[in-house]
Write an enzyme that holds these catalytic residues in place. Structure first.
Site, PDB file in Angstrom:
ATOM      1  N   GLY A 120       0.825  -1.207   0.000  1.00  0.00           N
ATOM      2  CA  GLY A 120       0.000   0.000   0.000  1.00  0.00           C
ATOM      3  C   GLY A 120       0.862   1.261   0.000  1.00  0.00           C
ATOM      4  CB  ILE A 179       1.844   4.507   4.701  1.00  0.00           C
ATOM      5  CG1 ILE A 179       0.846   5.658   4.453  1.00  0.00           C
ATOM      6  CG2 ILE A 179       2.870   4.925   5.751  1.00  0.00           C
ATOM      7  CD1 ILE A 179      -0.022   5.997   5.637  1.00  0.00           C
ATOM      8  CG  ASP A 200      -0.922  -5.814   0.157  1.00  0.00           C
ATOM      9  OD1 ASP A 200      -0.382  -4.740   0.460  1.00  0.00           O
ATOM     10  OD2 ASP A 200      -2.076  -5.880  -0.353  1.00  0.00           O
ATOM     11  CG  LEU A 254      -3.467  -9.911   7.484  1.00  0.00           C
ATOM     12  CD1 LEU A 254      -3.109  -8.493   7.918  1.00  0.00           C
ATOM     13  CD2 LEU A 254      -2.412 -10.884   7.989  1.00  0.00           C
ATOM     14  CG  PHE A 260       1.425  -0.087   7.023  1.00  0.00           C
ATOM     15  CD1 PHE A 260       1.380   1.245   7.400  1.00  0.00           C
ATOM     16  CD2 PHE A 260       2.668  -0.703   6.933  1.00  0.00           C
ATOM     17  CE1 PHE A 260       2.542   1.945   7.678  1.00  0.00           C
ATOM     18  CE2 PHE A 260       3.833  -0.016   7.210  1.00  0.00           C
ATOM     19  CZ  PHE A 260       3.772   1.309   7.586  1.00  0.00           C
ATOM     20  CB  SER A 269      -5.865   7.872  12.169  1.00  0.00           C
ATOM     21  OG  SER A 269      -6.415   9.055  11.651  1.00  0.00           O
ATOM     22  CE1 TYR A 321      -9.206   4.328   8.817  1.00  0.00           C
ATOM     23  CE2 TYR A 321      -9.850   6.558   9.422  1.00  0.00           C
ATOM     24  CZ  TYR A 321      -8.871   5.639   9.119  1.00  0.00           C
ATOM     25  OH  TYR A 321      -7.556   6.031   9.126  1.00  0.00           O
ATOM     26  CE  LYS A 368      -6.572   2.941  11.211  1.00  0.00           C
ATOM     27  NZ  LYS A 368      -5.659   1.832  10.893  1.00  0.00           N
ATOM     28  CE1 TYR A 399       1.389   6.098  10.819  1.00  0.00           C
ATOM     29  CE2 TYR A 399      -0.307   5.483   9.246  1.00  0.00           C
ATOM     30  CZ  TYR A 399       0.799   5.159  10.006  1.00  0.00           C
ATOM     31  OH  TYR A 399       1.310   3.893   9.920  1.00  0.00           O
TER      32      TYR A 399
HETATM   33  C1  UD1 Z   1      -9.663  11.969   5.911  1.00  0.00           C
HETATM   34  C2  UD1 Z   1     -10.598  11.298   6.849  1.00  0.00           C
HETATM   35  C3  UD1 Z   1      -9.818  10.790   8.037  1.00  0.00           C
HETATM   36  C4  UD1 Z   1      -8.763   9.816   7.564  1.00  0.00           C
HETATM   37  C5  UD1 Z   1      -7.902  10.462   6.505  1.00  0.00           C
HETATM   38  C6  UD1 Z   1      -7.034   9.397   5.875  1.00  0.00           C
HETATM   39  C7  UD1 Z   1     -12.789  12.358   6.539  1.00  0.00           C
HETATM   40  C8  UD1 Z   1     -13.778  13.292   7.113  1.00  0.00           C
HETATM   41  N1  UD1 Z   1     -11.646  12.210   7.236  1.00  0.00           N
HETATM   42  O1  UD1 Z   1      -9.040  13.048   6.605  1.00  0.00           O
HETATM   43  O2  UD1 Z   1     -10.647  10.143   8.954  1.00  0.00           O
HETATM   44  O3  UD1 Z   1      -7.944   9.421   8.640  1.00  0.00           O
HETATM   45  O4  UD1 Z   1      -8.707  11.053   5.472  1.00  0.00           O
HETATM   46  O5  UD1 Z   1      -6.250   9.923   4.877  1.00  0.00           O
HETATM   47  O6  UD1 Z   1     -13.005  11.759   5.502  1.00  0.00           O
HETATM   48  N2  UD1 Z   1     -10.863  18.531   0.638  1.00  0.00           N
HETATM   49  C9  UD1 Z   1     -11.425  19.346  -0.326  1.00  0.00           C
HETATM   50  N3  UD1 Z   1     -11.805  18.758  -1.509  1.00  0.00           N
HETATM   51  C10 UD1 Z   1     -11.618  17.428  -1.759  1.00  0.00           C
HETATM   52  C11 UD1 Z   1     -11.014  16.617  -0.774  1.00  0.00           C
HETATM   53  C12 UD1 Z   1     -10.650  17.206   0.418  1.00  0.00           C
HETATM   54  O7  UD1 Z   1     -11.629  20.538  -0.130  1.00  0.00           O
HETATM   55  O8  UD1 Z   1     -11.990  16.973  -2.847  1.00  0.00           O
HETATM   56  C13 UD1 Z   1     -10.442  19.154   1.918  1.00  0.00           C
HETATM   57  C14 UD1 Z   1     -11.164  18.574   3.123  1.00  0.00           C
HETATM   58  O9  UD1 Z   1     -12.338  19.287   3.392  1.00  0.00           O
HETATM   59  C15 UD1 Z   1     -10.099  18.749   4.201  1.00  0.00           C
HETATM   60  C16 UD1 Z   1      -8.782  18.630   3.465  1.00  0.00           C
HETATM   61  O10 UD1 Z   1      -9.087  18.852   2.101  1.00  0.00           O
HETATM   62  O11 UD1 Z   1     -10.177  20.032   4.733  1.00  0.00           O
HETATM   63  C17 UD1 Z   1      -8.147  17.266   3.613  1.00  0.00           C
HETATM   64  O12 UD1 Z   1      -9.097  16.279   3.279  1.00  0.00           O
HETATM   65  P1  UD1 Z   1      -8.723  14.723   3.202  1.00  0.00           P
HETATM   66  O13 UD1 Z   1      -7.550  14.541   2.325  1.00  0.00           O
HETATM   67  O14 UD1 Z   1      -9.965  13.973   2.859  1.00  0.00           O
HETATM   68  O15 UD1 Z   1      -8.233  14.380   4.659  1.00  0.00           O
HETATM   69  P2  UD1 Z   1      -8.995  14.502   6.082  1.00  0.00           P
HETATM   70  O16 UD1 Z   1     -10.361  15.015   5.920  1.00  0.00           O
HETATM   71  O17 UD1 Z   1      -8.105  15.248   6.991  1.00  0.00           O
END
Ligand code: UD1
Length: 341
Positions: free
Chosen positions: A11, A13, A32, A60, A82, A126, A151, A155, A179
């Site tokens: 994967g 990471i 995997d 697994l 992972f 996470s 999810y 964790k 993370y």
């Molecule tokens: C998301 C998950 C989190 C998980 C992590 C794994 C949610 C709510 N949270 O985190 O539980 O551990 O991924 O990688 O799904 N954004 C946009 N447009 C997009 C995609 C994202 O604006 O198309 C913004 C989101 O609103 C956020 C930021 O980008 O503010 C990061 O988003 P994302 O990459 O999905 O990560 P998390 O939300 O932090």
């Protein structure tokens, strides 16, 4: 050199961590099930390190298969775990799938580790365990909040299972690594992130939009109480993150740990808004990104970034790469995957 099992080692990471482990001389065995990864990643690893890790295709959830694997590899000294499902939305729709995939598999592995004279275990956790923390930056002492998705709950429960097991198993030492937002790709661009279908995470969505696979990026909300109104996250380069696993493993193998079970935040310590990530991408790629502001995404927290003091001081680990490095490698990787480079 010690033999280390990396589950989910093909994967995103996992593969970067395998490369860093090999660099340190560890003998790596990968398990995997290829449910969200490709066998071709083995070649990517080989092309970077010059060493093909041992590989076993195994689900697994197959308890008998897990027992047989450990019977065959009774010389394993450590496991970096992972392998897990990680799509938040899917977990809401299919909670039992997530509890089975992420919890039963963890239990089977820990049962096998209990049988070994000594074992070190690193768990992929996470920052989602903190939810919207009351204080920023987030330290490891911040309270674990009620999980917002199955999810996230896997964790939290996973951490509790490991902690409970360590209490009664002196031969087992474990670290949960929490993370923040892993992004980027190996500088060689021989390995990187391979999201299946429409990416849910920001950075692969940006690079897929820039390459023409998606029409535009939807920025979820610009009315948050932040500098530009968009959400803040702590984007950590996957190679820095991978290195932290090697350091954490070394801490356990060399008995440098202060308790049988420890937790560490892995982030850069710096928060970036969504628009700052877009700007970084535009800077390093020289391309204008097509994006529009849309409504907030349900379940998004406003801001999360790590207090890195414990990881810096206790683990002796620091990030070396910047957001620009991450965006540049993610972009190079996207171009390579789509055959544009
Ligand atoms: C998301 C998950 C989190 C998980 C992590 C794994 C949610 C709510 N949270 O985190 O539980 O551990 O991924 O990688 O799904 N954004 C946009 N447009 C997009 C995609 C994202 O604006 O198309 C913004 C989101 O609103 C956020 C930021 O980008 O503010 C990061 O988003 P994302 O990459 O999905 O990560 P998390 O939300 O932090």
């Amino acid at each position: 050199m010690d033999k280390i099992l990396v589950t989910g080692g093909l994967g995103f990471i996992g593969s970067h961590t395998v490369v860093e482990l090999q660099k340190e001389g560890y003998e790596v065995v990968i398990i995997d099930d290829l449910s969200n990864s490709s066998i071709s990643v083995l070649d990517g690893i080989l092309s970077i390190s010059g060493k093909k890790p041992l590989f076993e295709k195994l689900d697994l959830k197959d308890k008998v298969g897990v027992e047989a694997f450990f019977a065959k590899h009774s010389d394993i000294k450590g496991v970096i775990h992972f392998a897990a499902s990680k799509a938040v939305g899917e977990s809401v729709k299919e909670p039992l799938l997530y509890y089975e995939n992420n919890i039963s598999t963890l239990v089977y592995i820990l049962k096998e580790l209990k049988k070994l004279p000594e074992a070190s275990f690193i768990f992929s956790s996470s920052c989602t365990v903190y939810g919207q923390a009351d204080e920023l930056p987030i330290t490891e002492n911040a309270p674990v909040k009620q999980a917002e998705s199955p999810y996230g709950n896997t964790k939290q429960i996973g951490e509790e299972i490991i902690s409970d097991t360590c209490k009664v198993t002196p031969s087992l030492k474990a670290i949960a690594l929490r993370y923040f937002n892993p992004v980027g790709a190996h500088a060689s661009v021989n390995i990187g992130e391979l999201p299946i279908g429409v990416p849910q995470n920001l950075v692969p969505f940006i690079t897929q939009t820039a390459i023409g696979l998606r029409e535009e990026l939807s920025v979820f909300g610009d009315d948050y109480p932040t500098s530009d109104g968009t959400c803040i996250r702590d984007y950590i380069h996957v190679v820095d993150l991978a290195n932290a696993h090697v350091v954490a493993l070394g801490r356990l193998l060399n008995n440098k740990n202060k308790a049988n079970y420890e937790t560490f935040n892995l982030g850069t310590g710096t928060g970036s808004t969504v628009l700052e990530v877009v700007k970084s991408f535009e800077k390093v790629s020289g391309k204008k990104l097509n994006y529009k502001i849309v409504g907030r995404r349900e379940g998004d927290i406003i801001s999360a970034y790590a207090d890195t003091t414990k990881a810096n001081d206790e683990l002796g680990w620091k990030t070396k790469l910047s957001l620009d490095d991450a965006m540049s490698s993610a972009w190079n990787w996207e171009q390579k995957v789509r055959g544009n480079k």
